[in-house]
Design an enzyme around this catalytic site. Structure first.
Site, PDB file in Angstrom:
ATOM      1  N   HIS A 137      40.664  42.551  48.173  1.00  0.00           N
ATOM      2  CA  HIS A 137      40.100  41.670  47.160  1.00  0.00           C
ATOM      3  C   HIS A 137      39.626  40.390  47.814  1.00  0.00           C
ATOM      4  O   HIS A 137      40.272  39.859  48.699  1.00  0.00           O
ATOM      5  CB  HIS A 137      41.128  41.368  46.076  1.00  0.00           C
ATOM      6  CG  HIS A 137      41.238  42.499  45.117  1.00  0.00           C
ATOM      7  ND1 HIS A 137      40.179  42.896  44.360  1.00  0.00           N
ATOM      8  CD2 HIS A 137      42.242  43.335  44.824  1.00  0.00           C
ATOM      9  CE1 HIS A 137      40.552  43.931  43.626  1.00  0.00           C
ATOM     10  NE2 HIS A 137      41.792  44.222  43.897  1.00  0.00           N
ATOM     11  N   LYS A 545      42.578  39.550  31.351  1.00  0.00           N
ATOM     12  CA  LYS A 545      41.251  38.993  31.036  1.00  0.00           C
ATOM     13  C   LYS A 545      40.816  39.436  29.639  1.00  0.00           C
ATOM     14  O   LYS A 545      40.116  38.724  28.933  1.00  0.00           O
ATOM     15  CB  LYS A 545      40.236  39.459  32.084  1.00  0.00           C
ATOM     16  CG  LYS A 545      38.861  38.814  31.945  1.00  0.00           C
ATOM     17  CD  LYS A 545      38.047  38.938  33.211  1.00  0.00           C
ATOM     18  CE  LYS A 545      37.389  40.272  33.331  1.00  0.00           C
ATOM     19  NZ  LYS A 545      36.270  40.505  32.414  1.00  0.00           N
TER      20      LYS A 545
END
EC number: 4.1.1.31
Length: 878
Positions: A137, A545
């Site tokens: 990431h 999210k």
């Protein structure tokens, strides 16, 4: 407390002085004076002096273009050095983590006090399984070049801790430190080019080479010592409870740069690196194992009576095999067509058998002390890393498989698979999985997208068994998503059954996860295939999210709890794979707390968890830190399995349901339903500018034109971390807690906080986020960057944050944040003095950058440095 910190503070102060000297030499006294003035103003501002705060703002706003970059770099580099000093402190004789392996001994004592038998504890040790999945990431913002220098700074700090240093030795170490600080200052901290997936994979191999290769055997020695002392039990040679897997070069979800060809290349590169590292080990063994006495079995294996040094001869044979394998892999990596050597290494057993034969012979001949030296470490490396070095997960999004099969069914005249009902899809897939004939015609020419999916499955089929760990399906929603991958692998001729793990990552998908798995386990063909083992991945970042951190964490808990019970009933061993991020908004939490807050039974099938971006460096960047991190994981898993947390009471579940719904409603009322929110987000944070940072190989958005929902979880978190509002990590949580208090549940919340690790960990995580968030800085970003019409929205969010802090303190019964973790509060306070100027400067640079028609290279470069610096100050990016 102060004593413990004085050593770290003096190291931070010394490194700061060296950096100051370097700046003075490079740029002159006036720049150092400017930096020092800003630092003093920041310190005074943090102490509550309003006049200093105003002067700090004015000074930073009035910096000339020539001063922007040096000031930004000074504070950014100082924070990198602070992180290094703190990392060293964690493993130094003064630090807490230095005693982590001893914490295992304390755990065994505590378990005995709870009347657990030695046999129970030994069984738990035998079942221990830790699989850490390294992911690329784009949160590791620091360049590899600088990381190497910082690792060496760490080494120097360690050398300075020896009390018996002669003056000339101390001077030599200080001279080296000065060189390293100067080298860092004169090196660009921002990459010029985005790394390719192969670059990311090489970064992962570097972590293995520089830290894990030494750290894992060293941890196992410590662990074995604790077991011998506490339980009179030795870890069997073949028992290595730690494995490493990687997503680097295998994770193609939303990353068009990871192709089948890239995965093939990374698999070869990984095997090449393994031969390289094992050759170094074997070279040492060739020189060490000069003994002649051995068992008849070993003598025969080494070539008979005429061989004078049988162990050495066997090691030379292994060396030849490794050298031949390495040459073959090297030729393949260059694209040459070569025949494999007759002794090509493809399985771990080929390496293990000669080494283990030497080990057994040495023990049988009374040379156990030699057997348990370098040879034992190498045997454990074979078990942990083996021929593949790190295994690879392949991850792809569910719709890519659906599209591929739909294209095929249309070509074959069977209709449009995509439009079929779920039951029709399942019936078709199971029929084809049972069929003996191939489904994919030889002469079919699919679209490029479908070709890529099929080619990836071929790469898996051709890879040596054991080099691919699992196939992860992101955005999995229905049973056919899992069956589709099994069919594609069958069509590619995959000769082994690969674990296929559905990843449930939105609120709805988490809520449906148990239903999906119940349906799958009801299919006879599927039950026969999986042989009693199932892996399921729980997505932390996308669910947070989607629904906010509180609703997401409760949905994750409920999903795991339901899956554990379903699999237990069906007699299936479930491995839960946790897709956590480094930051709170993506499920990050201190390992010990996170593991003990899982539902009871969730770690019976072992732990599989992603380690992401900059967290890899913080947890595994040095062999000593690796020992400490692995001890922490091992202790937490043993504790969770032997002393499982309580099942939540019915009343607790009802309260969680209530506050979860309320928090999700509040979160979505802003993020999804407020028409001004996206405009505010883009103005108040450096979200748009983050796209310019060459961080990872993966695009920041799934769709270039989309809103928040199309943003990846990492830039979403990263952006809010930069402006210190930290919104994704708390929005909705306090509102949910307040709803529960209003419903008369204050006492229940207090009990939950005291008696239920899941809930107390959530509260602890919120406290940590609140300690890092900053209202005046978030307001300053609004004043400099946001259109006045949007100011009320910013004010609402800050008011909500202030209210949430009060609610959490009331529930935790504390008068200030982080009261029970003073060392974290200390660490944050230490950094704020250096992070605040970077935040103010960043807002100023964003203002200048957005006003200019043509980008100014100096402003852009300084802006990127502030982004890197704030990330270092916050100790996480995304």
């Amino acid at each position: 407390m102060n004593e413990q910190y004085s050593a770290m503070r003096s190291n931070v102060s010394m490194l700061g002085t060296l950096l100051g000297d370097t700046i003075k030499e490079a740029l002159g006294e006036h720049i150092l004076d400017r930096v020092e003035t800003i630092r003093k103003l920041s310190k005074s501002s943090r102490a509550g002096n309003e006049a200093s705060r105003q002067e700090l703002l004015t000074t930073l706003q009035n910096l000339s273009n020539d001063e922007l970059l040096p000031v930004a770099r000074a504070f950014s580099q100082f924070l990198n050095l602070t992180n290094t000093a703190e990392q060293y402190h964690s493993i130094s004789p003064h630090g807490e983590a230095a005693s982590n392996p001893e914490a295992l001994a304390q755990l065994f004592t505590r378990l005995k006090d709870k009347k657990l038998s030695d046999q129970d504890m030994r069984s738990a040790v035998d079942d221990l399984s830790i699989e850490l999945v390294l992911t690329a990431h784009p949160t590791e913002i620091t360049r590899r070049t600088l990381i190497h220098k910082l690792v060496e700074v760490n080494t120097c700090l360690s050398q300075l801790d020896h009390n018996d240093l002669a003056d000339y030795e101390r001077n030599k170490i200080m001279r080296r430190l000065r060189q390293l600080v100067a080298q860092s200052w004169h090196t660009d901290e921002i990459r010029k080019l985005r790394p390719s997936p192969v670059d990311e994979a090489k970064w992962g191999f570097a972590v293995v080479e520089n830290s894990l290769w030494e750290g894992v055997p060293a941890f196992l020695r410590e662990f074995n010592e604790q077991l011998e002392n506490s339980l009179d039990y030795r870890l069997p040679v073949e028992a290595v409870p730690i494995r490493f897997t990687s997503w680097m070069g295998g994770d193609r979800d939303g990353n068009p740069n990871v192709t089948a060809e890239i995965t093939r290349h990374v698999l070869l590169l990984s095997r090449w690196k393994a031969t390289d590292l094992f050759l170094r080990d074997i070279q040492v063994l060739v020189s060490e194992l000069s003994m002649s006495e051995c068992t008849p079995e070993l003598r025969e294996l080494a070539g008979g009576e005429e061989v004078l040094e049988p162990y050495r001869q066997l090691m030379k044979n292994v060396r030849t095999q490794l050298t031949n394998t390495q040459a073959y892999l090297e030729a393949r990596l260059k694209g040459e067509r070569v025949l494999p050597p007759h002794d090509l290494l493809v399985s771990n057993d080929q390496l293990w058998e000669p080494l283990y034969a030497c080990y057994q012979s040495l023990k049988a001949c009374g040379m156990e002390i030699i057997a348990n030296g370098q040879l034992l470490d190498t045997l454990r490396r074979v078990r942990c890393f083996g021929v593949p070095l790190v295994r690879i997960d392949v991850r792809q999004e569910s719709t890519r498989h659906t599209d591929a099969i739909a294209e095929l069914t249309r070509y074959l005249g069977l209709g449009d698979y995509e439009s079929w009902s779920e039951s029709d899809k399942q019936a078709f897939l199971v029929r084809e999985l049972n069929s003996k004939r191939p489904l994919v015609p030889l002469k079919w020419e699919p679209s490029a997208e479908t070709q890529e999916v099929l080619e990836t499955c071929r790469v898996i089929a051709e890879a040596p068994q054991g080099s691919i760990a699992a196939y992860v399906i992101s955005m999995a929603k229905v049973p056919s998503d899992v069956l589709a991958v099994h069919l594609l692998l069958k069509e590619a001729g995959c000769p082994f059954t690969l674990p296929v793990a559905p990843l449930f990552e939105t609120l709805d998908d988490l809520n449906n996860a148990d239903d999906v798995m119940t349906q799958l386990l009801g299919i006879d063909w599927y039950r026969g295939l999986i042989q009693g083992k199932q892996m399921v991945m729980i997505g932390y970042s996308d669910s947070a999210k989607d629904a906010g951190v509180m609703a997401a964490s409760w949905a994750q808990y409920r999903a795991q709890d339901a899956l554990i019970k379903t699999c237990e009933k069906a007699g299936i061993t479930l491995t839960l794979f946790h897709g956590r991020g480094g930051s709170i908004g993506r499920g990050g939490a201190p390992a010990h707390a996170a593991l003990l807050s899982q539902p009871p039974g969730s770690l019976k099938g072992g732990l599989r968890v992603t380690e992401q971006g900059e967290m890899i460096r913080f947890k595994f960047g040095l062999p000593e830190v690796t020992i400490s991190s692995l001890a922490l994981y091992a202790g937490a898993i043993l504790e969770a399995n032997l002393l499982p947390p309580p099942e939540p009471k019915k009343e607790w579940i009802e309260v969680m349901d209530l506050l979860s719904d309320a928090s999700c409603d509040m979160y979505r009322s802003y993020v999804r339903e407020n028409p001004e929110f996206v405009r505010y987000f883009r103005a108040a944070t450096p979200e748009l500018e983050l796209g310019k940072l060459p961080l990872g190989s993966r695009p920041a958005k799934r769709r270039p034109d989309g809103g928040v929902e199309s943003l990846r979880a990492i830039p979403w978190i990263f952006a809010w971390t930069q402006n210190r509002l930290m919104l994704p990590a708390w929005l909705g949580a306090g509102a949910g807690l307040q709803r529960a208090i209003d419903a008369g549940k204050r006492d229940v919340l207090a009990t939950m906080c005291r008696d239920w690790p899941f809930f107390s960990t959530r509260i602890g995580m919120l406290e940590m986020v609140f300690a890092k968030a900053d209202l005046w800085l978030a307001e300053y970003y609004d004043q400099r960057l946001v259109d006045k019409s949007l100011w009320p929205l910013g004010q609402q969010l800050r008011d909500q944050l202030a209210a949430d802090i009060k609610v959490v303190l009331a529930i935790a019964n504390d008068d200030h944040l982080m009261a029970d973790l003073p060392w974290i509060a200390e660490s944050i306070a230490l950094r704020n003095v250096y992070t605040d100027p970077l935040n103010v400067l960043q807002a100023e640079l964003l203002h200048r950058s957005r006003q200019q028609e043509h980008p100014d290279a100096c402003v852009e470069q300084a802006l990127m440095v502030t982004i890197a610096g704030v990330a270092a100050g916050m100790r996480n990016t995304g």
